[in-house]
Design a protein around this motif. Structure first.
Motif, PDB file in Angstrom:
ATOM      1  N   HIS A   1       0.830  -1.163  -0.099  1.00  0.00           N
ATOM      2  CA  HIS A   1       0.043   0.037   0.163  1.00  0.00           C
ATOM      3  C   HIS A   1       0.885   1.250  -0.153  1.00  0.00           C
ATOM      4  O   HIS A   1       2.107   1.298  -0.018  1.00  0.00           O
ATOM      5  CB  HIS A   1      -1.112   0.166   1.314  1.00  0.00           C
ATOM      6  N   ALA A   2       0.135   2.255  -0.331  1.00  0.00           N
ATOM      7  CA  ALA A   2       1.004   3.576  -0.319  1.00  0.00           C
ATOM      8  C   ALA A   2       1.208   4.191   1.177  1.00  0.00           C
ATOM      9  O   ALA A   2       0.786   3.816   2.092  1.00  0.00           O
ATOM     10  CB  ALA A   2       0.089   4.777  -1.096  1.00  0.00           C
ATOM     11  N   ARG A   3       2.075   5.148   1.056  1.00  0.00           N
ATOM     12  CA  ARG A   3       2.628   5.906   2.090  1.00  0.00           C
ATOM     13  C   ARG A   3       2.226   7.123   2.091  1.00  0.00           C
ATOM     14  O   ARG A   3       2.759   7.759   0.957  1.00  0.00           O
ATOM     15  CB  ARG A   3       4.158   5.913   2.637  1.00  0.00           C
ATOM     16  N   VAL A   4       1.595   7.982   2.901  1.00  0.00           N
ATOM     17  CA  VAL A   4       1.245   9.378   2.865  1.00  0.00           C
ATOM     18  C   VAL A   4       2.413  10.358   3.084  1.00  0.00           C
ATOM     19  O   VAL A   4       2.852  10.332   4.339  1.00  0.00           O
ATOM     20  CB  VAL A   4      -0.028   9.838   4.119  1.00  0.00           C
ATOM     21  N   ARG A   5       2.788  11.032   2.064  1.00  0.00           N
ATOM     22  CA  ARG A   5       3.616  11.952   2.317  1.00  0.00           C
ATOM     23  C   ARG A   5       3.171  13.752   2.709  1.00  0.00           C
ATOM     24  O   ARG A   5       3.644  14.311   3.453  1.00  0.00           O
ATOM     25  CB  ARG A   5       4.446  12.245   1.125  1.00  0.00           C
ATOM     26  N   LEU A   6       2.104  13.665   2.323  1.00  0.00           N
ATOM     27  CA  LEU A   6       1.301  15.187   2.348  1.00  0.00           C
ATOM     28  C   LEU A   6      -0.021  15.002   1.971  1.00  0.00           C
ATOM     29  O   LEU A   6      -0.691  14.519   1.292  1.00  0.00           O
ATOM     30  CB  LEU A   6       2.050  16.278   1.424  1.00  0.00           C
ATOM     31  N   ALA A   7      -0.914  15.494   3.286  1.00  0.00           N
ATOM     32  CA  ALA A   7      -2.367  15.369   3.244  1.00  0.00           C
ATOM     33  C   ALA A   7      -2.818  16.615   3.997  1.00  0.00           C
ATOM     34  O   ALA A   7      -2.425  17.203   4.809  1.00  0.00           O
ATOM     35  CB  ALA A   7      -2.725  13.837   3.598  1.00  0.00           C
ATOM     36  N   ALA A   8      -4.226  16.464   3.876  1.00  0.00           N
ATOM     37  CA  ALA A   8      -4.932  17.772   4.797  1.00  0.00           C
ATOM     38  C   ALA A   8      -6.302  16.959   5.333  1.00  0.00           C
ATOM     39  O   ALA A   8      -6.890  16.065   4.845  1.00  0.00           O
ATOM     40  CB  ALA A   8      -5.496  18.813   3.838  1.00  0.00           C
ATOM     41  N   ALA A   9      -6.607  17.183   6.644  1.00  0.00           N
ATOM     42  CA  ALA A   9      -7.711  16.705   7.181  1.00  0.00           C
ATOM     43  C   ALA A   9      -8.845  17.551   6.552  1.00  0.00           C
ATOM     44  O   ALA A   9      -8.804  18.596   6.395  1.00  0.00           O
ATOM     45  CB  ALA A   9      -7.671  17.154   8.641  1.00  0.00           C
ATOM     46  N   LEU A  10     -10.055  16.627   6.729  1.00  0.00           N
ATOM     47  CA  LEU A  10     -11.460  17.250   6.120  1.00  0.00           C
ATOM     48  C   LEU A  10     -12.348  16.710   6.816  1.00  0.00           C
ATOM     49  O   LEU A  10     -12.091  15.573   7.418  1.00  0.00           O
ATOM     50  CB  LEU A  10     -11.364  17.522   4.612  1.00  0.00           C
ATOM     51  N   ASP A  11     -13.690  17.283   6.561  1.00  0.00           N
ATOM     52  CA  ASP A  11     -14.852  16.449   7.164  1.00  0.00           C
ATOM     53  C   ASP A  11     -15.501  15.657   6.082  1.00  0.00           C
ATOM     54  O   ASP A  11     -15.421  16.174   4.714  1.00  0.00           O
ATOM     55  CB  ASP A  11     -15.801  17.424   7.995  1.00  0.00           C
ATOM     56  N   GLU A  12     -16.619  14.943   6.363  1.00  0.00           N
ATOM     57  CA  GLU A  12     -17.160  14.211   5.365  1.00  0.00           C
ATOM     58  C   GLU A  12     -17.853  15.033   4.246  1.00  0.00           C
ATOM     59  O   GLU A  12     -18.148  14.940   2.948  1.00  0.00           O
ATOM     60  CB  GLU A  12     -18.254  13.168   6.079  1.00  0.00           C
ATOM     61  N   GLU A  13     -18.347  16.191   4.707  1.00  0.00           N
ATOM     62  CA  GLU A  13     -19.450  16.990   3.982  1.00  0.00           C
ATOM     63  C   GLU A  13     -18.397  17.653   2.692  1.00  0.00           C
ATOM     64  O   GLU A  13     -18.795  17.631   1.645  1.00  0.00           O
ATOM     65  CB  GLU A  13     -19.672  18.267   4.672  1.00  0.00           C
ATOM     66  N   VAL A  14     -16.957  18.089   3.132  1.00  0.00           N
ATOM     67  CA  VAL A  14     -16.224  18.569   1.952  1.00  0.00           C
ATOM     68  C   VAL A  14     -15.814  17.305   1.151  1.00  0.00           C
ATOM     69  O   VAL A  14     -15.826  17.427   0.144  1.00  0.00           O
ATOM     70  CB  VAL A  14     -15.181  19.136   2.868  1.00  0.00           C
ATOM     71  N   ALA A  15     -15.455  16.161   1.958  1.00  0.00           N
ATOM     72  CA  ALA A  15     -15.163  15.247   1.012  1.00  0.00           C
ATOM     73  C   ALA A  15     -16.121  14.770   0.125  1.00  0.00           C
ATOM     74  O   ALA A  15     -15.978  14.457  -1.361  1.00  0.00           O
ATOM     75  CB  ALA A  15     -14.906  13.690   1.784  1.00  0.00           C
ATOM     76  N   LEU A  16     -17.421  14.738   0.428  1.00  0.00           N
ATOM     77  CA  LEU A  16     -18.508  14.353  -0.586  1.00  0.00           C
ATOM     78  C   LEU A  16     -18.622  15.348  -1.662  1.00  0.00           C
ATOM     79  O   LEU A  16     -19.173  14.879  -2.830  1.00  0.00           O
ATOM     80  CB  LEU A  16     -19.856  14.005   0.322  1.00  0.00           C
ATOM     81  N   ARG A  17     -18.556  16.612  -1.437  1.00  0.00           N
ATOM     82  CA  ARG A  17     -18.888  17.599  -2.380  1.00  0.00           C
ATOM     83  C   ARG A  17     -17.894  17.808  -3.212  1.00  0.00           C
ATOM     84  O   ARG A  17     -17.953  17.862  -4.508  1.00  0.00           O
ATOM     85  CB  ARG A  17     -19.066  19.034  -1.609  1.00  0.00           C
ATOM     86  N   ALA A  18     -16.626  17.502  -2.680  1.00  0.00           N
ATOM     87  CA  ALA A  18     -15.429  17.647  -3.734  1.00  0.00           C
ATOM     88  C   ALA A  18     -15.371  16.560  -4.720  1.00  0.00           C
ATOM     89  O   ALA A  18     -14.662  16.561  -5.760  1.00  0.00           O
ATOM     90  CB  ALA A  18     -14.076  17.887  -2.836  1.00  0.00           C
ATOM     91  N   ALA A  19     -15.606  15.419  -4.146  1.00  0.00           N
ATOM     92  CA  ALA A  19     -15.599  14.330  -5.092  1.00  0.00           C
ATOM     93  C   ALA A  19     -17.151  13.677  -5.554  1.00  0.00           C
ATOM     94  O   ALA A  19     -17.182  12.664  -5.568  1.00  0.00           O
ATOM     95  CB  ALA A  19     -14.795  13.013  -4.202  1.00  0.00           C
ATOM     96  N   ALA A  20     -17.780  14.816  -5.722  1.00  0.00           N
ATOM     97  CA  ALA A  20     -19.374  14.113  -5.953  1.00  0.00           C
ATOM     98  C   ALA A  20     -19.298  13.402  -7.238  1.00  0.00           C
ATOM     99  O   ALA A  20     -20.095  12.714  -7.142  1.00  0.00           O
ATOM    100  CB  ALA A  20     -20.104  15.487  -6.206  1.00  0.00           C
ATOM    101  N   PHE A  21     -18.578  13.623  -8.124  1.00  0.00           N
ATOM    102  CA  PHE A  21     -18.754  12.591  -9.447  1.00  0.00           C
ATOM    103  C   PHE A  21     -18.405  11.079  -9.171  1.00  0.00           C
ATOM    104  O   PHE A  21     -18.885  10.721 -10.070  1.00  0.00           O
ATOM    105  CB  PHE A  21     -17.663  13.116 -10.468  1.00  0.00           C
ATOM    106  N   LEU A  22     -17.726  11.030  -7.799  1.00  0.00           N
ATOM    107  CA  LEU A  22     -17.563   9.520  -7.574  1.00  0.00           C
ATOM    108  C   LEU A  22     -18.805   9.103  -6.737  1.00  0.00           C
ATOM    109  O   LEU A  22     -18.481   7.970  -6.410  1.00  0.00           O
ATOM    110  CB  LEU A  22     -16.054   9.652  -6.770  1.00  0.00           C
ATOM    111  N   ARG A  23     -19.517   9.650  -6.314  1.00  0.00           N
ATOM    112  CA  ARG A  23     -20.609   9.283  -5.725  1.00  0.00           C
ATOM    113  C   ARG A  23     -21.542   8.640  -6.297  1.00  0.00           C
ATOM    114  O   ARG A  23     -21.948   8.755  -7.399  1.00  0.00           O
ATOM    115  CB  ARG A  23     -21.580  10.238  -4.778  1.00  0.00           C
ATOM    116  N   THR A  24     -22.042   7.213  -5.770  1.00  0.00           N
ATOM    117  CA  THR A  24     -22.734   6.384  -6.474  1.00  0.00           C
ATOM    118  C   THR A  24     -23.767   5.757  -5.538  1.00  0.00           C
ATOM    119  O   THR A  24     -23.581   5.577  -4.371  1.00  0.00           O
ATOM    120  CB  THR A  24     -22.082   5.041  -7.010  1.00  0.00           C
TER     121      THR A  24
END
Length: 851
Positions: free
Chosen positions: A588-611
Motif C-alpha cells: 500500500h501507499a505511504r502518505v507524504r502530504l495530506a490535509a484533514a477534512l470533514d465528510e461534507e467537504v469530501a462528498l462535495r469535492a468528489a461528488a462525481f465519484l458518488r454512487t
C-alpha cells in the motif's frame, strides 16, 4: 563592456554558416553541438542580429528549467556588456525581466506553451530555439509539435532550431519536416574516466529510495577526488534529499582547501537564487558542488575539473492502478552520463569518477525515458485539447502518447470540467491551461475563487519535507519561513491570485468549447487554515479523498495508504492525500502530504465519484443483497435489499461457484463417477464428449446447470442441485453418441469369474480395475475400455493389493509364482493353481468349489 572576442572564440561559430543556410532554405534545423561550444549563448545572439551583423530579429529561447533560463540570459547579457532586461531578458514562472528593447528572451518551455495558447502566431517572434532537446521533457516535446504546426499552417516564415548536445538528431529532423542536421565540432578537453564502484553491493533504487550505503560511498569518492585531483568537484545526485545527506556526510574538508577549507554548495531547482548565482560565478576557494540533473546541461560551472557521478537520476512515473504520480529513482542513461562527464572538460582536462563498474555501463539505456511515455499526461492532454487536437493524433511528436495514459488524463479533465465528453476544451479548460499549474491544482484555485492560492502554491512548489505531512501545518510554516522556498512560495501565491482574479479566458483555439462551462465556487469566507487546506486538497485530488480505517486509510480510488507514526493526521476521520508513494516491499501507499477534512467537504469535492446502487454479491460464503452508497471505493452506508434482480443473484451465485468451486453443488457418488467417466472419454476420444473440468463447466453454465441455477437464491439452494442429473445435459445426444456411454466407459465390467467389478476412472489417463487374483484366472489379455487397457490391481482374498499390472499374460508368466508362494499358506482355503492362465476363474473358496 561588450565581450566580442569571447563570443568569436566559441566553437559553435564554425557551424553558423550551415545553420543560416538551413534556416533560409528549410526554415528549421537540428543543431547538434557538444557541451561548451556556445550553442546556448552565441546562436540566439547571432539569430537576433546582436552579434556578427544581420537583420534585427526577435528570438525566443526555450530552456527546460528556470535555473537554466536565468543563467543563459545572464550569460548572454554579460557577453553583450549589459544587464538582463536590455537586449537579452528572461521570463520564468513568477519572474519576468524583459525591457522594451529586448530581442532575445529566454523562457522555460512551460512559459512558451502558455504563450502559444494565448497567441498561436507568436506575434513579433522571428525565431524559436528549443534548447536541450535531448532531455525529452514533455513540455519541450509539446512545444516543438505546436511550433511546427504554427509554421505549417500560420507562420511559414517562423524559424525553428532544435538544439542539443546529445540527442536523436534523425528523430528531431523528422519531427521538423525533414530539417537539415547541422553539427558543430567541439573543443572539449580530454576527460579521464575513473571507475569507482562501491566495495560491497548496494541495493538498487526503488521508488524514491536510495540505499544510504551508496550515498556514503559517493561522499567518500568526493573526498578521494579532492585528494587526487585539482580544481572544483561537481557531484551529481538524483534529488534534494540525497544532496542534503551527502552534504552532511562530507563534514570538514579543510585538508583539501587549505586554511579556508572547501565550500560545499547545493544546487537544485529549489535552491535560492543567491546560491544558484554563486555556483555560476568563479569561487574564491575550492568548491564541491552537489547538484541534481539541472547541472547536466545549459549551465557552465566555472572551475570544475572533476565530476563525481552517482549514476542515478529521477524520472516521473504514474501508477495508474493506485492513482499516484511520483518521481522515481532510476539509473541515468548513457547520454546523461556523457553530459555529466563533459562538465569536467569544459575549461581544461579533467576526470569523471563513476560510482559503478565498466561492465554495468554497457547495460545502461542509451537515452532517458521520454516523459511522454512515463509521466502523468493530464496537463499535456489539456494543452492538446486547447490546441484543437484532443488525442494529439495530428501533432508532430517524436513518440505518440500511450493510449491508456491519455484515457486516464481525459477522465481527470472531464471530472474537473476542463473538456467536454468528446474531448474538446471548455471555457473552463482554457482558463485552467492559462494558470501554469497542473489542471488539478487549477481546478482548486478556480473553485475557491482564488482564496486557495496559498495552498495551491504550496502544492505546486513542492514544500520541503521538513514541513511535515500535514498540509495545514506546512502552510503555517511557509508563512513563517524566511528561506528561499518561502520567498518563492509568496511570489507564486501572488501570481495565482492575480490569475484567478482574471475571469476572462483568452480566445479559444481551434475546436475549443464556447467558454460557458463553469462549476460553482465554494464559499471560502472565514475558513480556517485547516479547513482551507482540506478543501483545496480534496478539490485537486478528489479520488484521493480517504476515510480513516484503523492505522491506515482507504482512498476513493481504492488504494490503501498509511500515515506515519506520530502524524497529526492520524486522528482525522477523513483526509485528502496530496502526495504519496509506495515503499519498497509494501502493498500500500505511504502518505507524504495530506490535509484533514470533514465528510461534507469530501462528498462535495468528489461528488462525481458518488454512487448509489443495488449490489448483489457473493460475500462471506453466501449471496448478499444490499443497497449501497459509495464514494468511489469507500462504502458510506448500506441497507438490505429485499427484491434483488434474478440476473444479479444468478451472477453472484456464479461468482460463488468460481470462488469456492463446484463442490457447492450436490455431488453423489454416481455424479462423481459420471464426471470421471466423461473426463476419461474427453481425454481419449475428444469431441463430441464434453470437457468437464471446472473452468469448462463454469464457462458452459447455461448448457448444463439451467434451470436449477436460475431458481437458486442462496448457498443452500446450490447444495440442493443434483450435479449428476445436470451433467447428463452435456452428453452428445444430438449425434446419438450419448447412448454409447456405458459401452465406451462402463461403470462396471464383467471379469472371468462372472463378477461385475466397478472401474475406477479417478485417473483418466489409466482407469483402474481392482479385482481378486482368483477372479482373473484364465484371462490372457488385460481388459480395456474405449481401447485403453485398464491398470489391473490384483487383490488378495482379503482384498489387499498384491500386484499391479497392465499386462496379465506377463504377470501370469513372471510375477504370479512369487505371489502364490507368499499367499497360498496364508489363504489355504482359496485356489492357487500352478498354471493360472489355464485355471478356472472363481470368486469362491476351495470348499465351495468341491461342492
Amino acid at each position: 563592456m561588450r565581450r566580442s572576442d569571447d563570443l568569436d572564440r566559441l566553437p559553435v561559430r564554425s557551424a553558423l554558416p550551415a545553420l543560416r543556410d538551413a534556416l533560409e532554405g528549410h526554415g528549421a534545423a537540428v543543431l547538434c553541438a557538444p557541451p561548451g561550444t556556445g550553442k546556448t549563448t552565441l546562436v540566439p545572439l547571432v539569430l537576433a542580429g546582436l552579434h556578427g551583423g544581420g537583420r534585427a530579429r526577435r528570438v525566443v529561447v526555450a530552456e527546460p528549467r528556470r535555473i537554466a533560463a536565468r543563467a543563459a540570459a545572464r550569460r548572454m547579457a554579460w557577453l553583450l556588456g549589459e544587464e538582463p532586461g536590455g537586449s537579452v531578458g528572461y521570463t520564468v514562472r513568477g519572474e519576468r525581466v524583459v525591457g522594451r528593447h529586448t530581442r532575445v528572451e529566454v523562457v522555460t518551455t512551460g512559459v512558451l506553451l502558455q504563450r502559444l495558447q494565448r497567441d498561436q502566431e507568436l506575434t513579433g517572434v522571428d525565431a524559436v530555439v528549443l534548447d536541450e532537446c535531448h532531455e525529452r521533457h514533455l513540455d519541450a516535446d509539446t512545444a516543438a509539435a505546436f511550433l511546427w504546426d504554427v509554421r505549417e499552417t500560420l507562420r511559414p516564415e517562423l524559424r525553428l532550431v532544435a538544439a542539443s548536445a546529445t540527442t536523436d538528431a534523425a528523430g528531431w529532423a523528422r519531427v521538423l519536416g525533414g530539417a537539415p542536421v547541422v553539427e558543430a565540432a567541439g573543443v572539449a578537453h580530454p576527460v579521464e574516466t575513473v571507475w569507482a564502484p562501491p566495495a560491497r553491493p548496494v541495493r538498487p533504487p526503488h521508488g524514491a529510495r536510495v540505499d544510504p550505503a551508496l550515498l556514503a560511498h559517493v561522499a567518500s569518492v568526493v573526498r578521494r577526488a579532492l585528494a587526487e585531483r585539482d580544481g572544483d568537484v561537481l557531484c551529481f545526485l538524483p534529488g534534494v534529499g540525497e544532496i542534503a545527506r551527502v552534504a552532511g556526510q562530507l563534514g570538514d574538508l579543510s585538508p583539501f582547501g587549505g586554511g579556508d577549507g572547501v565550500e560545499v554548495l547545493q544546487v537544485h531547482g529549489r535552491a535560492p537564487a543567491a546560491v544558484q548565482d554563486a555556483v555560476l560565478a568563479p569561487g574564491s576557494r575550492r568548491r564541491v558542488v552537489l547538484a541534481t540533473s539541472v547541472a547536466e546541461s545549459s549551465l557552465t560551472v566555472p572551475g570544475v575539473r572533476v565530476v563525481v557521478d552517482s549514476g542515478l537520476a529521477r524520472e516521473p512515473r504514474v501508477d495508474h492502478a493506485r492513482g499516484l504520480s511520483s518521481l522515481t529513482t532510476v539509473r541515468a542513461s548513457l547520454a546523461a552520463g556523457r553530459q555529466r562527464a563533459g562538465r569536467a572538460g569544459r575549461e581544461a582536462p579533467g576526470a569523471v569518477y563513476r560510482c559503478w563498474t565498466a561492465a554495468e555501463d554497457t547495460r545502461l539505456p542509451r537515452f532517458p525515458a521520454p516523459e511522454i511515455k512515463v509521466a502523468d499526461l493530464t496537463a499535456f492532454a489539456l494543452q492538446t485539447a486547447c490546441w484543437g487536437d484532443p488525442d494529439a493524433s495530428g501533432l508532430a511528436l517524436l513518440d505518440p502518447p500511450p493510449a491508456g495514459a491519455m484515457a486516464a488524463a481525459r477522465s481527470v479533465l472531464t471530472a474537473v470540467g476542463a473538456v467536454s465528453p468528446d474531448g474538446r476544451a471548455t471555457g473552463r479548460g482554457i482558463r485552467l491551461a492559462r494558470l501554469g499549474v497542473h489542471p488539478r491544482l487549477g481546478r482548486a484555485l478556480l473553485d475557491t475563487d482564488g482564496a486557495g492560492a496559498e495552498v495551491v502554491a504550496l502544492l505546486s512548489e513542492e514544500a520541503p519535507r521538513e514541513y511535515g505531512d500535514d498540509l495545514a501545518a506546512a502552510l503555517r510554516a511557509a508563512r513563517r519561513g524566511g528561506d528561499a522556498y518561502a520567498a518563492r512560495w509568496r511570489a507564486e501565491t501572488r501570481r495565482l491570485r492575480s490569475l484567478a482574479a482574471d475571469r476572462a479566458p483568452s480566445a479559444p483555439g481551434p475546436g475549443a468549447g464556447d467558454g460557458a462551462e463553469e462549476t460553482g465556487a465554494w464559499d471560502t469566507a472565514n475558513l480556517s487554515d485547516d479547513r482551507m487546506a482540506g478543501v483545496v486538497c480534496a478539490l485537486a485530488f478528489p479520488e484521493r479523498v480517504a476515510r480513516a480505517d484503523g492505522g491506515s486509510c482507504l482512498m476513493a480510488s481504492g488504494t490503501r495508504a498509511a500515515l506515519a507514526e506520530g502524524s497529526a493526521l492520524r486522528g482525522a476521520p477523513w483526509i485528502a492525500v496530496a502526495v504519496a508513494d509506495r515503499p519498497a516491499g509494501s502493498g500500500h501507499a505511504r502518505v507524504r502530504l495530506a490535509a484533514a477534512l470533514d465528510e461534507e467537504v469530501a462528498l462535495r469535492a468528489a461528488a462525481f465519484l458518488r454512487t448509489e446502487e443495488r449490489e448483489v454479491r457473493w460475500r462471506d460464503g453466501d449471496v448478499v443483497a444490499r443497497r449501497v452508497r459509495r464514494l468511489g471505493a469507500i462504502e458510506l452506508s448500506s441497507r438490505p435489499l429485499s427484491d434483488p434482480a434474478p440476473a444479479l443473484v444468478r451472477a453472484a451465485l456464479l461468482d460463488g461457484l468460481r470462488a469456492e468451486g463446484l463442490g457447492l453443488l450436490r455431488w453423489s457418488q454416481e455424479a462423481r463417477g459420471l464426471r470421471r467417466r466423461l473426463a476419461f472419454l474427453r481425454l481419449h476420444l475428444g469431441d463430441p464428449w464434453p470437457d468437464v473440468s471446472d473452468d469448462a463447466l463454469l464457462a458452459r453454465v447455461d448448457d448444463w446447470l439451467e434451470p436449477e441455477l436460475g431458481r437458486a437464491r442462496r448457498r443452500g439452494d446450490l447444495g440442493a442441485i443434483d450435479a449428476g442429473r445436470a451433467l447428463t445435459r452435456l452428453l452428445p445426444w444430438a449425434s446419438g453418441r450419448a447412448g454409447r456411454l456405458d459401452e465406451l466407459a462402463p461403470e462396471r465390467i464383467t471379469v472371468p469369474s462372472g463378477s461385475a467389478v466397478r472401474v475406477d476412472y479417478t485417473d483418466p489417463e489409466r482407469p483402474v480395475l481392482a479385482v481378486k487374483v482368483q477372479e482373473m484366472f484364465g484371462l490372457h489379455a488385460s481388459p480395456a475400455v474405449a481401447g485403453v487397457p485398464l491398470l489391473v490391481h490384483l487383490l488378495s482374498p482379503a482384498g489387499r493389493p498384491v500386484a499391479v499390472t497392465a499386462d496379465l499374460a506377463s504377470f501370469w508368466r513372471d510375477g504370479y509364482r512369487a505371489v502364490r508362494a507368499e499367499l497360498r499358506g496364508r489363504y489355504p482355503k482359496h485356489p492357487w493353481p500352478e498354471d493360472p492362465a489355464a485355471a478356472e476363474p472363481t470368486r469362491h473358496t476351495n470348499a465351495r468349489l468341491r461342492r
